[in-house]
Design an enzyme around this catalytic site. Structure first.
Site, PDB file in Angstrom:
ATOM      1  N   GLY A   1      60.254  43.520  25.699  1.00  0.00           N
ATOM      2  CA  GLY A   1      61.376  44.183  26.347  1.00  0.00           C
ATOM      3  C   GLY A   1      62.436  44.736  25.422  1.00  0.00           C
TER       4      GLY A   1
ATOM      5  N   GLU B   1      56.862  38.868  22.606  1.00  0.00           N
ATOM      6  CA  GLU B   1      55.786  39.822  22.911  1.00  0.00           C
ATOM      7  C   GLU B   1      56.287  41.268  22.872  1.00  0.00           C
ATOM      8  OE1 GLU B   1      54.658  38.780  26.913  1.00  0.00           O
ATOM      9  OE2 GLU B   1      53.870  36.827  26.365  1.00  0.00           O
TER      10      GLU B   1
ATOM     11  N   GLY C   1      56.463  45.215  22.373  1.00  0.00           N
ATOM     12  CA  GLY C   1      55.565  46.364  22.269  1.00  0.00           C
ATOM     13  C   GLY C   1      56.357  47.547  21.741  1.00  0.00           C
ATOM     14  N   ARG C   2      57.183  48.096  22.627  1.00  0.00           N
ATOM     15  CA  ARG C   2      57.949  49.310  22.326  1.00  0.00           C
ATOM     16  C   ARG C   2      58.696  49.238  20.986  1.00  0.00           C
ATOM     17  NH1 ARG C   2      59.891  52.501  26.463  1.00  0.00           N
ATOM     18  NH2 ARG C   2      59.796  50.692  27.836  1.00  0.00           N
TER      19      ARG C   2
ATOM     20  N   ARG D   1      55.957  59.522  30.357  1.00  0.00           N
ATOM     21  CA  ARG D   1      57.242  58.839  30.546  1.00  0.00           C
ATOM     22  C   ARG D   1      58.324  59.710  31.182  1.00  0.00           C
ATOM     23  NH1 ARG D   1      60.120  56.604  27.232  1.00  0.00           N
ATOM     24  NH2 ARG D   1      60.384  54.731  28.467  1.00  0.00           N
TER      25      ARG D   1
ATOM     26  N   TYR E   1      59.425  58.062  34.626  1.00  0.00           N
ATOM     27  CA  TYR E   1      60.670  57.274  34.610  1.00  0.00           C
ATOM     28  C   TYR E   1      61.909  58.140  34.369  1.00  0.00           C
ATOM     29  CZ  TYR E   1      56.933  54.089  33.092  1.00  0.00           C
ATOM     30  OH  TYR E   1      55.756  53.422  32.943  1.00  0.00           O
TER      31      TYR E   1
ATOM     32  N   CYS F   1      49.676  71.323  37.011  1.00  0.00           N
ATOM     33  CA  CYS F   1      50.125  71.930  38.262  1.00  0.00           C
ATOM     34  C   CYS F   1      50.994  70.984  39.073  1.00  0.00           C
ATOM     35  CB  CYS F   1      48.899  72.355  39.065  1.00  0.00           C
ATOM     36  SG  CYS F   1      47.879  73.435  38.077  1.00  0.00           S
ATOM     37  N   GLU F   2      52.115  70.596  38.528  1.00  0.00           N
ATOM     38  CA  GLU F   2      53.097  69.768  39.231  1.00  0.00           C
ATOM     39  C   GLU F   2      54.457  70.094  38.649  1.00  0.00           C
ATOM     40  OE1 GLU F   2      52.582  65.783  40.197  1.00  0.00           O
ATOM     41  OE2 GLU F   2      50.420  65.748  39.879  1.00  0.00           O
TER      42      GLU F   2
ATOM     43  N   TYR G   1      53.853  53.688  24.688  1.00  0.00           N
ATOM     44  CA  TYR G   1      53.536  54.137  26.039  1.00  0.00           C
ATOM     45  C   TYR G   1      53.360  55.661  26.104  1.00  0.00           C
ATOM     46  CZ  TYR G   1      55.091  49.386  26.827  1.00  0.00           C
ATOM     47  OH  TYR G   1      55.240  48.037  26.759  1.00  0.00           O
TER      48      TYR G   1
HETATM   49  N1  LLP Z   1      54.916  41.240  27.787  1.00  0.00           N
HETATM   50  C1  LLP Z   1      54.680  41.509  29.078  1.00  0.00           C
HETATM   51  C2  LLP Z   1      54.224  40.428  29.955  1.00  0.00           C
HETATM   52  C3  LLP Z   1      54.866  42.817  29.567  1.00  0.00           C
HETATM   53  O1  LLP Z   1      54.650  43.075  30.844  1.00  0.00           O
HETATM   54  C4  LLP Z   1      55.307  43.846  28.687  1.00  0.00           C
HETATM   55  C5  LLP Z   1      55.493  45.216  29.160  1.00  0.00           C
HETATM   56  C6  LLP Z   1      55.532  43.521  27.332  1.00  0.00           C
HETATM   57  C7  LLP Z   1      55.331  42.198  26.929  1.00  0.00           C
HETATM   58  C8  LLP Z   1      55.972  44.520  26.323  1.00  0.00           C
HETATM   59  O2  LLP Z   1      57.204  45.089  26.689  1.00  0.00           O
HETATM   60  P1  LLP Z   1      58.002  46.011  25.644  1.00  0.00           P
HETATM   61  O3  LLP Z   1      58.379  45.159  24.478  1.00  0.00           O
HETATM   62  O4  LLP Z   1      57.121  47.113  25.239  1.00  0.00           O
HETATM   63  O5  LLP Z   1      59.168  46.486  26.420  1.00  0.00           O
HETATM   64  N2  LLP Z   1      55.299  52.087  30.587  1.00  0.00           N
HETATM   65  C9  LLP Z   1      56.690  51.708  30.523  1.00  0.00           C
HETATM   66  C10 LLP Z   1      56.868  50.320  29.977  1.00  0.00           C
HETATM   67  C11 LLP Z   1      56.114  49.271  30.761  1.00  0.00           C
HETATM   68  C12 LLP Z   1      56.233  47.873  30.199  1.00  0.00           C
HETATM   69  C13 LLP Z   1      55.336  46.918  30.898  1.00  0.00           C
HETATM   70  N3  LLP Z   1      55.313  45.589  30.377  1.00  0.00           N
HETATM   71  C14 LLP Z   1      57.457  52.731  29.714  1.00  0.00           C
HETATM   72  O6  LLP Z   1      56.857  53.695  29.228  1.00  0.00           O
HETATM   73  O7  LLP Z   1      58.684  52.636  29.583  1.00  0.00           O
END
Ligand code: LLP
Length: 409
Positions: free
Chosen positions: A235, A270, A272-273, A309, A313, A339-340, A368
């Protein structure tokens, strides 16, 4: 990513990449990826922390391999991600498996591969896992995903830790699941997990979650159930527009302070982003210019199937020309060929004059971006390259027209 007059990705110009590999093209900087991981690890060094990269943000094997080699673990949400993580070199003992809907096949695969823990999200999933473990005669490592009902104040589609979300279980239910897991000879209690949402730029929601988590750890300790892992999910937000990046040092200090009474509990994150967003960009070429009485459009060859994205969003990504032309900037909508009307990469952007053939870069697209891309409108998915100094390596070839129909019978 250095910004000179010509846009550079490390030692390679964006235009050179577009010429050599074609567009749309995702390009990632190896140095930027490793730099982010290093910063996060440094921020969390005061307390032993396992940083599990959330593959969903960008599951390209070359990207994953960098993090695996740097010592990261992996956070996965499907059997597919499990296989990707293993192929990229993450040791199974550093893989955590999240998600509300793991199938029996996925539970079985996870046990056979020997993941560190499964983050269980419902009583029925716990029962299913126990049944699989009994059948395989392999005890299952279990963490319970807590839903702490905290509003992280981010986009509703990426908020996960509120009581109305499908994720995790409420505190009372978590206690019951821990008791059940502790009593089952085929289940091993490992930890507590929670994940509040994505693109969170404030540390407060984590501090609140830490209170609930440590409260639960104490309660369990009283009942003789000990917990080895405290996982606060991902997150961590990045700075897309105006917003600030998550202050990770502050976050680390907050979580370390909350866990001080529990020196043997291992902290797990955990992200990601945070690890990949800034390290990647999407290159696209201008196809046409067009004006109506209301708007000016730049029609480009990348679309919402490549980067969803903005359409999904309302996300804002910086867009810059690879080589800005001289002249008066204009306000334009950068749109794709799909086409949107929701197919846009950016709206009302001030850009220098652009012409057909010019290369534009959509920045901060490493997270993402490709991982959410599709073949909608029968558009082959883009290629991906990894840049290292003056070298660029193709790490996923562009799909062909034949690829589009190759699975149809
Ligand atoms: N752990 C769990 C259980 C999750 O559901 C997620 C993301 C993460 C870790 C990693 O979250 P991060 O650190 O990346 O925020 N597609 C959306 C984001 C969806 C995130 C879903 N879960 C976007 O492009 O903003």
């Amino acid at each position: 990513m250095a910004m000179t007059k010509r846009l550079m990705i490390e030692g390679v110009s964006a235009e050179a990449l577009a010429r050599r590999f074609g567009t749309p093209l995702y390009a990632y900087s190896k140095a930027a990826l490793l730099d982010r991981f290093g910063r996060l690890r440094k921020a969390f060094r005061a307390r032993p922390t396992l940083i599990c990269y959330a593959l969903k943000a960008n599951s390209n094997r070359a990207v994953c391999r960098l993090f695996a080699r740097a010592g990261a673990g992996a956070d996965i949400v499907s059997g597919g991600e499990l296989e990707r993580a293993l192929a990229a070199g993450f040791p199974s003992g550093r893989i955590v498996f999240s998600g509300v809907g793991k199938t029996v096949q996925e539970l079985e695969l996870a046990l056979r591969r020997g993941v560190l823990t499964l983050n269980v999200e419902s009583p029925e999933e716990l029962a299913a896992l126990a049944a699989v473990a009994r059948r395989l005669k392999r005890p299952a490592p279990v963490s319970i995903r807590l839903n702490p009902d905290i509003d992280p104040k981010t986009h509703p589609h990426i908020t996960t830790g509120r009581a109305e979300n499908k994720f995790g279980v409420e505190r009372g239910e978590a206690l019951r699941l821990f008791r059940r897991a502790a009593a089952d000879r085929w289940l091993r209690v490992k930890g507590i997990q929670c994940h509040l949402g994505s693109q969170i730029t404030d540390t407060r929601p984590y501090a609140l979650a830490a209170k609930t988590v440590t409260g639960l750890i104490s309660q369990l300790a009283k009942e003789g159930i000990s917990v080895e892992l405290a996982d606060f999910g991902g997150g961590l937000g990045v700075a897309y527009q105006g917003d600030r990046e998550h202050p990770v040092e502050k976050l680390a200090a907050t979580l370390a302070a909350a866990l001080r009474p529990w020196p043997r509990v291992r902290l797990l994150m955990e992200p990601g982003r945070y690890l990949v967003a800034d390290a990647g960009l999407l290159l696209t070429r201008v196809l046409y210019r067009k004006s109506t009485s209301r708007r000016r459009f730049l029609i480009v060859d990348a679309a919402m199937n490549d980067l969803g994205r903005p359409a999904l969003y309302g996300a804002w990504h910086p867009i810059v020309p690879a080589r800005p032309r001289r002249g008066t900037p204009a306000t334009v909508d950068v749109v794709g060929p799909i086409c949107e009307s929701g197919d846009f990469l950016g709206r009302a952007r001030r850009l220098p004059p652009c012409e057909a053939g010019d290369v534009l870069a959509v920045l901060k697209a490493g997270a993402y971006g490709f991982s959410m891309s599709s073949q909608y409108n029968s558009r082959p998915r883009a290629a991906e390259v990894l840049v290292n100094g003056t070298k660029a390596r193709l790490v996923r070839r562009r799909e062909s027209l034949a690829d589009l129909v190759s699975h149809e019978l």
